[in-house]
Design a protein around this motif. Structure first.
Motif, mmCIF file in Angstrom:
data_model
loop_
_atom_site.group_PDB
_atom_site.id
_atom_site.type_symbol
_atom_site.label_atom_id
_atom_site.label_comp_id
_atom_site.label_asym_id
_atom_site.label_seq_id
_atom_site.Cartn_x
_atom_site.Cartn_y
_atom_site.Cartn_z
ATOM 1 N N MET A 111 -9.693 4.164 4.516
ATOM 2 C CA MET A 111 -9.541 3.084 3.736
ATOM 3 C C MET A 111 -7.692 2.537 4.112
ATOM 4 N N LEU A 112 -6.879 3.622 3.749
ATOM 5 C CA LEU A 112 -5.523 3.280 3.903
ATOM 6 C C LEU A 112 -4.948 2.936 4.996
ATOM 7 N N HIS A 113 -5.614 3.449 6.076
ATOM 8 C CA HIS A 113 -5.313 3.210 7.339
ATOM 9 C C HIS A 113 -5.541 1.805 7.947
ATOM 10 N N THR A 114 -6.326 0.881 7.071
ATOM 11 C CA THR A 114 -6.282 -0.579 7.599
ATOM 12 C C THR A 114 -5.482 -1.379 6.488
ATOM 13 N N VAL A 115 -4.853 -0.810 5.353
ATOM 14 C CA VAL A 115 -4.172 -1.788 4.682
ATOM 15 C C VAL A 115 -2.632 -1.793 5.377
ATOM 16 N N ARG A 116 -2.292 -2.992 5.247
ATOM 17 C CA ARG A 116 -1.204 -3.569 5.897
ATOM 18 C C ARG A 116 0.213 -3.701 4.685
ATOM 19 N N VAL A 117 1.323 -3.437 5.316
ATOM 20 C CA VAL A 117 2.539 -3.590 4.316
ATOM 21 C C VAL A 117 2.581 -4.804 3.778
ATOM 22 N N GLN A 118 2.369 -5.938 4.685
ATOM 23 C CA GLN A 118 2.371 -7.388 4.251
ATOM 24 C C GLN A 118 1.526 -7.695 2.819
ATOM 25 N N ASP A 119 0.484 -6.880 2.711
ATOM 26 C CA ASP A 119 -0.599 -6.871 1.485
ATOM 27 C C ASP A 119 0.345 -6.458 0.095
ATOM 28 N N PHE A 120 1.189 -5.643 0.495
ATOM 29 C CA PHE A 120 1.791 -5.265 -0.838
ATOM 30 C C PHE A 120 3.339 -5.186 -1.035
ATOM 31 N N MET A 121 3.964 -5.981 0.163
ATOM 32 C CA MET A 121 5.410 -6.109 0.134
ATOM 33 C C MET A 121 5.792 -6.942 -1.142
ATOM 34 N N VAL A 122 7.190 -6.691 -1.507
ATOM 35 C CA VAL A 122 7.507 -7.681 -2.471
ATOM 36 C C VAL A 122 8.281 -8.624 -1.657
ATOM 37 N N LEU B 106 13.709 -11.067 8.286
ATOM 38 C CA LEU B 106 13.532 -10.433 6.853
ATOM 39 C C LEU B 106 12.597 -11.355 6.046
ATOM 40 N N VAL B 107 11.209 -10.453 5.754
ATOM 41 C CA VAL B 107 10.299 -11.302 4.984
ATOM 42 C C VAL B 107 9.936 -10.364 3.805
ATOM 43 N N GLY B 108 10.307 -9.318 3.354
ATOM 44 C CA GLY B 108 10.083 -8.623 2.106
ATOM 45 C C GLY B 108 10.561 -7.334 2.103
ATOM 46 N N ILE B 109 10.266 -6.528 1.256
ATOM 47 C CA ILE B 109 10.570 -4.981 1.055
ATOM 48 C C ILE B 109 9.328 -4.331 0.446
ATOM 49 N N ILE B 110 9.363 -2.940 0.772
ATOM 50 C CA ILE B 110 8.603 -2.379 0.546
ATOM 51 C C ILE B 110 9.147 -1.142 -0.267
ATOM 52 N N THR B 111 8.437 -0.611 -1.501
ATOM 53 C CA THR B 111 9.025 0.302 -2.393
ATOM 54 C C THR B 111 8.186 1.656 -2.354
ATOM 55 N N ARG B 112 8.441 2.719 -2.779
ATOM 56 C CA ARG B 112 7.657 3.673 -2.931
ATOM 57 C C ARG B 112 6.722 3.353 -3.943
ATOM 58 N N ARG B 113 7.075 2.838 -5.010
ATOM 59 C CA ARG B 113 6.309 2.316 -6.215
ATOM 60 C C ARG B 113 4.929 1.601 -5.700
ATOM 61 N N ARG B 114 5.460 0.590 -4.803
ATOM 62 C CA ARG B 114 4.360 -0.227 -4.278
ATOM 63 C C ARG B 114 3.539 0.393 -3.488
ATOM 64 N N VAL B 115 3.765 1.324 -2.666
ATOM 65 C CA VAL B 115 2.848 1.961 -1.777
ATOM 66 C C VAL B 115 1.986 2.752 -2.910
ATOM 67 N N LEU B 116 2.559 3.655 -3.794
ATOM 68 C CA LEU B 116 1.713 4.175 -4.787
ATOM 69 C C LEU B 116 0.750 3.199 -5.377
ATOM 70 N N ARG B 117 1.190 2.182 -6.028
ATOM 71 C CA ARG B 117 0.324 1.124 -6.459
ATOM 72 C C ARG B 117 -0.864 1.016 -5.479
ATOM 73 N N ALA B 118 -0.625 0.555 -4.382
ATOM 74 C CA ALA B 118 -1.621 0.540 -3.206
ATOM 75 C C ALA B 118 -2.595 1.391 -3.251
ATOM 76 N N THR B 119 -2.294 2.605 -3.505
ATOM 77 C CA THR B 119 -3.232 3.600 -3.272
ATOM 78 C C THR B 119 -4.300 4.025 -4.548
ATOM 79 N N GLU B 120 -3.934 3.139 -5.694
ATOM 80 C CA GLU B 120 -4.621 3.347 -6.770
ATOM 81 C C GLU B 120 -6.274 3.258 -6.698
ATOM 82 N N PRO B 121 -6.670 2.069 -5.930
ATOM 83 C CA PRO B 121 -8.206 2.049 -5.669
ATOM 84 C C PRO B 121 -8.757 3.079 -4.970
#
Length: 141
Positions: free
Chosen positions: A1-12, A114-129
């Motif tokens: 599942m996480l192999h298909t989730v892209r940064v663009q879906d969770f970036m700030v 530059l289109v956004g940033i990604i943080t550790r917290r956002r990556v962890l939040r994306a793993t909740e499901p």
């Protein structure tokens, strides 16, 4: 599942930007009041030129204290040799980068822009499901 989730879906996309010419007093105030670990530094054309982190700001505190002089501009303290993440990277790719490096955020780039940033917290939040599904699987076993 996480192999298909892209940064663009969770970036700030609403992230803190600073100018290289800004005074460090202002920059430190922005980081502390916004409660962010770092800010991207962009030039007048909105091109990424650096990152100013809390660690960089600690250098400001120490320099100002030891030298008993006011701190300078963002450009004197920002990190210019920075890693970035491509907008199409997977969260697994980014999780591996965060595991291996000490940075708390990375600028996200799309064809050099530059289109956004990604943080550790956002990556962890994306793993909740993912973890919820795993937890539910364990309960039914």
């Amino acid at each position: 599942m996480l192999h298909t989730v892209r940064v663009q879906d969770f970036m700030v996309t609403d992230f803190v930007k600073l100018s290289p010419e800004e005074d460090m007093y202002h920059a430190v105030k922005v980081l502390t009041h916004k409660e962010v670990p770092a800010a991207v530094v962009v030039d007048k054309k909105d091109k990424l030129v650096g990152v100013l982190s809390e660690t960089d700001c600690m250098r400001v505190v120490l320099d100002a204290s030891y030298n008993e002089r006011p701190p300078g501009k963002v450009e004197q303290y920002m990190t210019t040799k920075m890693d970035t993440v491509d907008v199409d990277a997977t969260l697994i790719d980014v999780a591996a980068i965060f595991r291996d490096k000490t940075h708390r955020l990375y600028p996200v780039m799309d064809h050099g822009r530059l289109v956004g940033i990604i943080t550790r917290r956002r990556v962890l939040r994306a793993t909740e499901p993912f973890f919820e599904r795993f937890k539910n699987t364990q309960r039914s076993a």
